[in-house]
Design a protein around this motif. Structure first.
Motif, PDB file in Angstrom:
ATOM      1  N   LYS A 199      31.898  30.517  40.235  1.00 16.06           N
ATOM      2  CA  LYS A 199      32.369  30.127  41.306  1.00 16.06           C
ATOM      3  C   LYS A 199      33.887  30.210  41.729  1.00 16.06           C
ATOM      4  N   CYS A 200      34.525  31.046  42.691  1.00 12.46           N
ATOM      5  CA  CYS A 200      35.570  31.179  42.828  1.00 12.46           C
ATOM      6  C   CYS A 200      36.561  30.083  43.337  1.00 12.46           C
ATOM      7  N   SER A 201      37.824  29.862  42.892  1.00 12.23           N
ATOM      8  CA  SER A 201      38.768  28.789  43.238  1.00 12.23           C
ATOM      9  C   SER A 201      39.167  29.370  44.819  1.00 12.23           C
ATOM     10  N   PRO A 202      39.345  28.188  45.750  1.00 12.30           N
ATOM     11  CA  PRO A 202      39.952  28.488  46.885  1.00 12.30           C
ATOM     12  C   PRO A 202      41.322  29.411  47.075  1.00 12.30           C
ATOM     13  N   TRP A 238      26.790  40.653  40.480  1.00 10.17           N
ATOM     14  CA  TRP A 238      26.753  40.717  41.899  1.00 10.17           C
ATOM     15  C   TRP A 238      27.687  39.683  42.735  1.00 10.17           C
ATOM     16  N   MET A 239      28.350  40.077  43.507  1.00  6.59           N
ATOM     17  CA  MET A 239      29.399  39.199  44.299  1.00  6.59           C
ATOM     18  C   MET A 239      28.645  38.398  45.592  1.00  6.59           C
ATOM     19  N   GLY A 240      28.743  37.345  45.412  1.00  8.77           N
ATOM     20  CA  GLY A 240      28.302  36.460  46.651  1.00  8.77           C
ATOM     21  C   GLY A 240      29.483  36.079  47.591  1.00  8.77           C
ATOM     22  N   LYS A 241      29.345  34.988  48.319  1.00  7.55           N
ATOM     23  CA  LYS A 241      30.542  34.534  49.151  1.00  7.55           C
ATOM     24  C   LYS A 241      31.231  33.539  48.188  1.00  7.55           C
ATOM     25  N   ARG A 242      32.357  34.175  47.855  1.00 11.62           N
ATOM     26  CA  ARG A 242      33.137  33.259  46.824  1.00 11.62           C
ATOM     27  C   ARG A 242      32.538  32.840  45.560  1.00 11.62           C
ATOM     28  N   GLU A 243      31.429  33.358  45.188  1.00 14.35           N
ATOM     29  CA  GLU A 243      30.868  33.204  43.947  1.00 14.35           C
ATOM     30  C   GLU A 243      30.144  34.394  43.173  1.00 14.35           C
ATOM     31  N   LEU A 244      30.061  34.668  42.249  1.00 13.61           N
ATOM     32  CA  LEU A 244      29.270  35.907  41.681  1.00 13.61           C
ATOM     33  C   LEU A 244      28.294  35.328  40.304  1.00 13.61           C
ATOM     34  N   ARG A 264      40.936  49.308  28.716  1.00 11.38           N
ATOM     35  CA  ARG A 264      40.036  50.238  27.957  1.00 11.38           C
ATOM     36  C   ARG A 264      39.107  49.295  26.885  1.00 11.38           C
ATOM     37  N   PHE A 265      37.774  49.250  27.343  1.00 11.12           N
ATOM     38  CA  PHE A 265      36.862  48.682  26.684  1.00 11.12           C
ATOM     39  C   PHE A 265      35.719  49.370  26.971  1.00 11.12           C
ATOM     40  N   HIS A 266      34.495  48.587  26.331  1.00 14.40           N
ATOM     41  CA  HIS A 266      33.107  49.115  26.550  1.00 14.40           C
ATOM     42  C   HIS A 266      32.690  48.541  28.264  1.00 14.40           C
ATOM     43  N   HIS A 267      33.068  49.098  28.926  1.00 12.81           N
ATOM     44  CA  HIS A 267      32.903  48.747  30.413  1.00 12.81           C
ATOM     45  C   HIS A 267      31.414  48.553  30.795  1.00 12.81           C
ATOM     46  N   GLU A 268      31.140  47.615  31.395  1.00 16.77           N
ATOM     47  CA  GLU A 268      29.744  47.631  32.106  1.00 16.77           C
ATOM     48  C   GLU A 268      29.455  47.707  33.608  1.00 16.77           C
ATOM     49  N   ALA A 269      29.912  46.717  34.396  1.00 16.58           N
ATOM     50  CA  ALA A 269      29.809  46.557  35.621  1.00 16.58           C
ATOM     51  C   ALA A 269      31.123  45.757  36.272  1.00 16.58           C
ATOM     52  N   VAL A 270      31.095  45.994  37.646  1.00 12.59           N
ATOM     53  CA  VAL A 270      32.387  45.116  38.264  1.00 12.59           C
ATOM     54  C   VAL A 270      31.939  44.613  39.454  1.00 12.59           C
ATOM     55  N   ALA A 271      32.448  43.663  39.965  1.00 11.51           N
ATOM     56  CA  ALA A 271      32.351  43.089  41.600  1.00 11.51           C
ATOM     57  C   ALA A 271      33.585  42.560  41.956  1.00 11.51           C
ATOM     58  N   VAL A 272      33.835  42.853  43.218  1.00 12.14           N
ATOM     59  CA  VAL A 272      35.044  42.527  43.936  1.00 12.14           C
ATOM     60  C   VAL A 272      34.874  41.419  44.873  1.00 12.14           C
ATOM     61  N   ASP A 273      35.732  40.331  44.787  1.00 14.78           N
ATOM     62  CA  ASP A 273      35.999  39.261  45.728  1.00 14.78           C
ATOM     63  C   ASP A 273      36.708  39.954  47.105  1.00 14.78           C
ATOM     64  N   PRO A 274      35.963  40.099  48.112  1.00 14.02           N
ATOM     65  CA  PRO A 274      36.695  40.720  49.325  1.00 14.02           C
ATOM     66  C   PRO A 274      37.871  39.741  49.942  1.00 14.02           C
ATOM     67  N   ILE A 275      37.808  38.363  49.548  1.00 11.63           N
ATOM     68  CA  ILE A 275      38.875  37.462  49.882  1.00 11.63           C
ATOM     69  C   ILE A 275      40.159  37.656  49.192  1.00 11.63           C
ATOM     70  N   SER A 276      40.018  37.396  48.084  1.00 16.36           N
ATOM     71  CA  SER A 276      41.350  37.541  46.966  1.00 16.36           C
ATOM     72  C   SER A 276      41.550  38.905  46.533  1.00 16.36           C
ATOM     73  N   ILE A 282      30.008  42.091  53.354  1.00 22.35           N
ATOM     74  CA  ILE A 282      30.141  40.598  53.564  1.00 22.35           C
ATOM     75  C   ILE A 282      28.786  39.998  53.769  1.00 22.35           C
ATOM     76  N   LYS A 283      28.221  40.681  54.563  1.00 17.04           N
ATOM     77  CA  LYS A 283      26.643  40.124  54.861  1.00 17.04           C
ATOM     78  C   LYS A 283      25.865  40.228  53.353  1.00 17.04           C
ATOM     79  N   GLN A 284      25.893  41.370  52.557  1.00 15.85           N
ATOM     80  CA  GLN A 284      25.123  41.064  51.350  1.00 15.85           C
ATOM     81  C   GLN A 284      25.707  40.087  50.335  1.00 15.85           C
ATOM     82  N   SER A 285      27.152  39.890  50.385  1.00 14.95           N
ATOM     83  CA  SER A 285      27.662  38.736  49.585  1.00 14.95           C
ATOM     84  C   SER A 285      27.141  37.364  49.943  1.00 14.95           C
ATOM     85  N   THR A 286      26.849  37.271  51.403  1.00 14.34           N
ATOM     86  CA  THR A 286      26.245  35.857  51.626  1.00 14.34           C
ATOM     87  C   THR A 286      24.848  35.751  51.118  1.00 14.34           C
TER      88      THR A 286
END
Length: 462
Positions: free
Chosen positions: A351-354, A326-332, A220-232, A14-18
């Motif tokens: 920017k994530c929806s509430p 990279w995941m931020g606080k409700r945005e990436l 199944r595809f040419h995956h590159e990177a992922v980010a996780v929203d800790p809220i949803s 969460i600190k890094q996301s902020t």
């Protein structure tokens, strides 16, 4: 202890996301087209007498891992290191989980030796694709235990084996690394025993090889990177194709990706089949807010590698080689390596929806915008891996097969150059800070080397 450890991991995430969110705010006023990299005071690059990595005065690097050297498990450090994630263990060491982007025919990068002579040391059940012992997958991940106080690796071992071309990935709030295959090779029943093109999960505290269990519902595809929203709990995935899509995975159970879920593709409302690449005329303006909706996609394990085609034909938006995220606080934000009219790269923000990932999302939808688009390769030339520094700056690695830098964007929106690869034209990969923020790790991929950079970070934070 596990719950305490998990809570610590979540706090760090969460600190890094902020901090990521602060960097995104600073980016909003930046114009790559008109500004040149500035010479920040005290950050003029100093020529490296070894001709390896130019850094600002006061900064130094140390090679902490090199392909071909013996690891503590009896295997060799694999070559072509790529995406990395860092974690803090319960006694204060830094855990680094590192991808290796290796195809099965690249024996010079093999963890089993140039003739795979060490393959017998590994239980074939722990290899995702053993290739009948003849053509094993050479990709996967290694885990390094790094004593930051003394600047030494105290342990290193394979933690995932038998996969193909593990390019990037992402950390999770629950303390694991999601590693992605950038490969869609099909099983042939002879020397290739598994279909490839999946993502795998490696717990940060795995003490050896994990059971290689693909999370097939994530596509199944040419995956590159992922980010996780800790809220949803939603997971966002990039696709390294010149005509790729941007994906979202809505899990059935938060923090349990193996329980399945729904894979979706991003579409822009009222912009059917939007081509964000801006290759054939400007279709997306910088800072233009685009309302997003997500479309379910079926047959996510298609043997035809056609998710991007089917999604686009259904109205999804198209992107140019989605890479680092990279995941931020409700945005990436995520990089599109050769987007833009000059193919010099783009950065998008989502920017994530509430109500992200729920039925109520339609009442307050997510927003996508083009944050940066480089029209000058002396400013930014094909951004790839990226991260956010502890003080909020965005750091990006270039991948242009020529002269590759680490570029920074500060909180005023100014771009600067932090490092330059002088040893060869290899891309720099896996850029990530230690949990303490005192060490920056990066790979010189074609050298097979992982580098730890330290120095007066306060010069950049000022």
């Amino acid at each position: 202890m596990k719950e305490i450890f998990s809570n610590h991991t979540r706090r760090h995430f969460i600190k890094q996301s902020t901090l990521a969110s602060l960097a995104l705010i600073s980016l909003s006023s930046f114009n790559f087209k008109t500004r040149k990299p500035i010479l920040k005071e005290g950050l003029v690059l100093q020529p490296d007498p070894n001709g390896y990595l130019d850094l600002p005065e006061g900064f130094s690097y140390k090679i902490i891992s090199k392909s071909g050297t013996l690891m503590s498990d009896g295997l060799l450090v694999p070559g072509r290191p790529d995406g990395m994630g860092t974690f803090l263990d319960k006694i204060g060491n830094t855990i680094i989980v590192c991808n290796h982007e290796i195809s099965p025919n690249k024996l010079e990068h093999s963890p089993y030796g140039s003739q795979n002579e060490r393959l017998s040391q590994v239980d074939s059940e722990m290899l995702y694709d053993s290739g009948m012992g003849v053509n094993p997958g050479l990709g996967g991940t290694t885990t390094l235990i790094y004593d930051e106080a003394n600047g030494v690796v105290t342990n290193q071992y394979m933690s995932l084996a038998g996969t193909y071309n593990n390019c990037a990935g992402g950390i999770t709030p629950w303390g694991s690394w999601i590693t992605c295959e950038e490969d869609v090779t099909r099983a042939d029943g002879e020397n290739i025993l598994q279909d490839h093109g999946y993502v795998f999960e490696v717990p940060m505290d795995a003490e050896g090889l994990v059971v290689p269990s693909p999370i097939k519902s994530m596509g199944r595809f040419h995956h590159e990177a992922v980010a996780v929203d800790p809220i949803s709990g939603c997971v966002y995935l990039t696709e390294d194709r010149h005509d790729g899509l941007f994906y979202r995975f809505v899990p059935n159970e938060k923090e349990n990706l193996h329980a399945g879920g729904q894979l979706q593709v991003l579409s822009v409302r009222d912009r059917y089949k939007l081509d964000t690449r801006n290759w054939d005329g400007i279709k997306v303006q910088k800072n233009q807010a685009l309302e997003v909706y997500w479309m379910d996609i079926d047959d996510v394990e298609s043997p035809k590698d056609d998710l991007r085609y089917r999604g686009f034909e259904a109205g999804a938006s198209r992107f140019a080689r989605g890479e680092g995220i990279w995941m931020g606080k409700r945005e990436l934000f995520f990089a599109c390596t050769n987007g833009g009219p000059q193919n010099f790269g783009q950065i998008f923000r989502y920017k994530c929806s509430p109500y992200e990932g729920t039925e109520k999302e339609i009442t307050n939808p997510p927003i996508l915008d083009l944050y940066a688009e480089s029209n000058d390769k002396t400013v930014l030339h094909m951004c790839d891996n990226l991260t956010v520094a502890p003080w909020g700056d965005l750091l990006l690695c270039e991948d242009n097969d020529s002269l590759n830098h680490i570029r920074g964007i500060d909180k005023k929106g100014e771009i600067y150059t932090f490092a330059c690869n002088r040893v060869n034209s290899s891309e720099l990969t896996g850029i990530v800070f230690s949990p303490s923020g005192k060490t920056l790790f990066v790979n010189v991929q074609e050298n097979g080397e992982t580098v730890a950079i330290t120095g007066p970070w306060e010069k950049l934070a000022g």
